[in-house]
Design a protein around this motif. Structure first.
Motif, mmCIF file in Angstrom:
data_model
loop_
_atom_site.group_PDB
_atom_site.id
_atom_site.type_symbol
_atom_site.label_atom_id
_atom_site.label_comp_id
_atom_site.label_asym_id
_atom_site.label_seq_id
_atom_site.Cartn_x
_atom_site.Cartn_y
_atom_site.Cartn_z
ATOM 1 N N LEU A 9 2.608 9.555 -3.610
ATOM 2 C CA LEU A 9 1.398 9.137 -2.910
ATOM 3 C C LEU A 9 0.199 10.018 -3.226
ATOM 4 O O LEU A 9 -0.914 9.747 -2.747
ATOM 5 C CB LEU A 9 1.632 9.145 -1.393
ATOM 6 C CG LEU A 9 2.706 8.188 -0.854
ATOM 7 C CD1 LEU A 9 2.776 8.279 0.665
ATOM 8 C CD2 LEU A 9 2.404 6.764 -1.273
ATOM 9 N N ILE A 10 0.398 11.063 -4.007
ATOM 10 C CA ILE A 10 -0.699 11.976 -4.323
ATOM 11 C C ILE A 10 -1.860 11.259 -5.019
ATOM 12 O O ILE A 10 -3.027 11.496 -4.659
ATOM 13 C CB ILE A 10 -0.189 13.173 -5.140
ATOM 14 C CG1 ILE A 10 0.617 14.115 -4.233
ATOM 15 C CG2 ILE A 10 -1.336 13.928 -5.803
ATOM 16 C CD1 ILE A 10 1.196 15.322 -4.934
ATOM 17 N N PRO A 11 -1.621 10.392 -6.008
ATOM 18 C CA PRO A 11 -2.765 9.706 -6.630
ATOM 19 C C PRO A 11 -3.603 8.907 -5.622
ATOM 20 O O PRO A 11 -4.821 8.764 -5.819
ATOM 21 C CB PRO A 11 -2.097 8.772 -7.654
ATOM 22 C CG PRO A 11 -0.811 9.444 -7.979
ATOM 23 C CD PRO A 11 -0.352 10.064 -6.689
ATOM 24 N N ARG A 12 -2.991 8.433 -4.552
ATOM 25 C CA ARG A 12 -3.730 7.645 -3.563
ATOM 26 C C ARG A 12 -4.627 8.516 -2.700
ATOM 27 O O ARG A 12 -5.716 8.089 -2.297
ATOM 28 C CB ARG A 12 -2.759 6.858 -2.695
ATOM 29 C CG ARG A 12 -3.445 5.918 -1.722
ATOM 30 C CD ARG A 12 -2.476 5.061 -0.955
ATOM 31 N NE ARG A 12 -3.181 4.245 0.030
ATOM 32 C CZ ARG A 12 -2.602 3.465 0.928
ATOM 33 N NH1 ARG A 12 -1.273 3.359 0.951
ATOM 34 N NH2 ARG A 12 -3.322 2.770 1.790
ATOM 35 N N ILE A 13 -4.194 9.752 -2.369
ATOM 36 C CA ILE A 13 -5.003 10.594 -1.501
ATOM 37 C C ILE A 13 -5.883 11.562 -2.276
ATOM 38 O O ILE A 13 -6.825 12.134 -1.717
ATOM 39 C CB ILE A 13 -4.117 11.393 -0.512
ATOM 40 C CG1 ILE A 13 -3.293 12.457 -1.231
ATOM 41 C CG2 ILE A 13 -3.229 10.468 0.290
ATOM 42 C CD1 ILE A 13 -2.570 13.402 -0.283
ATOM 43 N N ASN A 14 -5.628 11.724 -3.553
ATOM 44 C CA ASN A 14 -6.327 12.733 -4.351
ATOM 45 C C ASN A 14 -7.826 12.496 -4.388
ATOM 46 O O ASN A 14 -8.621 13.441 -4.364
ATOM 47 C CB ASN A 14 -5.749 12.750 -5.772
ATOM 48 C CG ASN A 14 -6.277 13.910 -6.596
ATOM 49 O OD1 ASN A 14 -6.468 14.996 -6.076
ATOM 50 N ND2 ASN A 14 -6.533 13.657 -7.869
ATOM 51 N N THR A 15 -8.253 11.230 -4.444
ATOM 52 C CA THR A 15 -9.685 10.929 -4.551
ATOM 53 C C THR A 15 -10.442 11.296 -3.274
ATOM 54 O O THR A 15 -11.654 11.506 -3.322
ATOM 55 C CB THR A 15 -9.887 9.437 -4.842
ATOM 56 O OG1 THR A 15 -9.216 8.659 -3.842
ATOM 57 C CG2 THR A 15 -9.315 9.074 -6.217
ATOM 58 N N SER A 16 -9.740 11.387 -2.145
ATOM 59 C CA SER A 16 -10.407 11.721 -0.881
ATOM 60 C C SER A 16 -10.482 13.220 -0.643
ATOM 61 O O SER A 16 -11.252 13.665 0.222
ATOM 62 C CB SER A 16 -9.662 11.066 0.291
ATOM 63 O OG SER A 16 -9.680 9.659 0.184
ATOM 64 N N VAL A 17 -9.696 13.995 -1.388
ATOM 65 C CA VAL A 17 -9.707 15.462 -1.232
ATOM 66 C C VAL A 17 -9.777 16.097 -2.620
ATOM 67 O O VAL A 17 -8.837 16.774 -3.052
ATOM 68 C CB VAL A 17 -8.471 15.956 -0.452
ATOM 69 C CG1 VAL A 17 -8.612 15.655 1.022
ATOM 70 C CG2 VAL A 17 -7.181 15.319 -1.002
ATOM 71 N N PRO A 18 -10.882 15.895 -3.356
ATOM 72 C CA PRO A 18 -10.970 16.424 -4.722
ATOM 73 C C PRO A 18 -10.860 17.941 -4.743
ATOM 74 O O PRO A 18 -11.466 18.643 -3.928
ATOM 75 C CB PRO A 18 -12.359 15.955 -5.185
ATOM 76 C CG PRO A 18 -13.126 15.712 -3.919
ATOM 77 C CD PRO A 18 -12.122 15.234 -2.927
ATOM 78 N N LEU A 29 1.648 15.287 3.087
ATOM 79 C CA LEU A 29 2.352 14.004 3.080
ATOM 80 C C LEU A 29 3.705 14.129 3.776
ATOM 81 O O LEU A 29 4.111 13.244 4.537
ATOM 82 C CB LEU A 29 2.530 13.520 1.644
ATOM 83 C CG LEU A 29 1.257 13.021 0.943
ATOM 84 C CD1 LEU A 29 1.467 12.935 -0.560
ATOM 85 C CD2 LEU A 29 0.843 11.653 1.496
ATOM 86 N N ARG A 30 4.420 15.224 3.523
ATOM 87 C CA ARG A 30 5.708 15.448 4.189
ATOM 88 C C ARG A 30 5.511 15.586 5.701
ATOM 89 O O ARG A 30 6.254 14.993 6.488
ATOM 90 C CB ARG A 30 6.381 16.699 3.632
ATOM 91 C CG ARG A 30 7.757 16.976 4.261
ATOM 92 C CD ARG A 30 8.320 18.303 3.799
ATOM 93 N NE ARG A 30 8.460 18.374 2.364
ATOM 94 C CZ ARG A 30 7.693 19.113 1.572
ATOM 95 N NH1 ARG A 30 6.726 19.865 2.099
ATOM 96 N NH2 ARG A 30 7.879 19.117 0.279
ATOM 97 N N ASN A 31 4.513 16.373 6.101
ATOM 98 C CA ASN A 31 4.243 16.535 7.527
ATOM 99 C C ASN A 31 3.925 15.199 8.187
ATOM 100 O O ASN A 31 4.384 14.909 9.300
ATOM 101 C CB ASN A 31 3.080 17.502 7.736
ATOM 102 C CG ASN A 31 3.415 18.931 7.324
ATOM 103 O OD1 ASN A 31 4.588 19.281 7.186
ATOM 104 N ND2 ASN A 31 2.405 19.750 7.130
ATOM 105 N N ALA A 32 3.140 14.384 7.504
ATOM 106 C CA ALA A 32 2.786 13.075 8.051
ATOM 107 C C ALA A 32 3.999 12.168 8.140
ATOM 108 O O ALA A 32 4.143 11.397 9.097
ATOM 109 C CB ALA A 32 1.693 12.428 7.192
ATOM 110 N N ALA A 33 4.890 12.252 7.149
ATOM 111 C CA ALA A 33 6.101 11.428 7.182
ATOM 112 C C ALA A 33 7.002 11.834 8.335
ATOM 113 O O ALA A 33 7.569 10.978 9.028
ATOM 114 C CB ALA A 33 6.847 11.558 5.852
#
Length: 254
Positions: A9-18, A29-33
């Motif tokens: 899922l990193i490519p999906r969130i990467n653009t929001s946290v450059p 992502l692990r914490n959220a899961a």
């Protein structure tokens, strides 16, 4: 059952946290899961039934290695429900608690073990197998288990201590969550929870202090989206795939 990595899922969130380091994104992502599984209870597992051992009260959950048990939905013994007790309730109802084999010393349970300090130490003593014997005092306070409780995340306890009068077959159904060391979770589950995990991870990352990508206004947006998706997934998990039919019946006039 194949696992899907949180890093997918990193490519999906990467653009929001450059500029955010990849290990930090994966941790979020692990914490959220973990948080999402705790709130939705969507990761469910039913253990295959197995027999309890006389004199043994503590057992490991037979669960996936990368998961912890979060909630026990049901526990049955010989198809009859066991009481699910909090630790305080279990201590109150069973003040004698339970000890492995009633607290009998292992030296009284295993004989002819061929130990190295056995006298005389010879070929016969070395090759002889250990013999297990169950003395009466080992099951003095044993009975048919009536309740289940927990001391550690990986083990559960049945009370009172199981006796040897008959076979006791236990079945457990519970909700799981990823371990803090997990690198992923079953593909179908992460796909089901992807939107919630996505928004939950960004909610965490965007409020980190002194980071170039920080944006509290955007974090508030993702927090609202996370709450929406978690609530929707929780409702879907509770309802399942069943859809009841609706009927209308007229009431007779007085």
């Amino acid at each position: 059952m194949a696992d899907r990595l949180f890093s997918s899922l990193i490519p999906r969130i990467n653009t929001s946290v450059p500029g955010c380091p990849q290990p930090l994104m994966e941790q979020a992502l692990r914490n959220a899961a973990v948080k999402t599984c705790e709130r939705t209870l969507v990761w469910r597992h039913a253990e295959a039934p197995y027999n309890l051992s006389p004199g043994v009260h503590q057992y490991f959950y037979r669960k996936p290695q990368n998961a912890d048990v979060h909630v026990v939905f049901e526990a049955t013994l010989n198809d009859s429900p066991l009481s699910k007790l909090a630790l305080e309730q279990a201590l109150y109802q069973y003040p004698y608690w339970a000890d492995l084999y009633g607290g009998v010393d292992f030296g009284e349970l295993w004989t002819d073990s061929g130990a190295l300090n056995e006298a005389p130490y010879n070929e016969q003593g070395f090759n002889s197998g250990a013999t297990f014997q169950m003395p009466e005092e080992a099951l003095e306070r044993a009975a048919e288990p009536r309740a289940i409780t927990q001391l550690t995340p990986d083990q559960f306890i049945v009370l009172p201590l199981p006796d040897s009068d008959k076979e006791y077959t236990i079945r457990l159904i519970y909700a799981l969550k990823p371990k803090r060391s997990a690198s992923g979770m079953p593909d179908y589950l992460l796909s089901e929870l992807e939107d919630a995990v996505f928004h939950g991870a960004l909610q965490e990352l965007l409020v980190l202090p002194n980071e170039a990508w920080g944006d509290r206004e955007l974090a508030a947006y993702h927090a609202k989206q996370y709450l929406y998706h978690v609530t929707e997934r929780r409702a879907r998990a509770n309802l399942g795939n069943a859809r009841g039919s609706m009927t209308v019946q007229m009431r007779p006039l007085a």
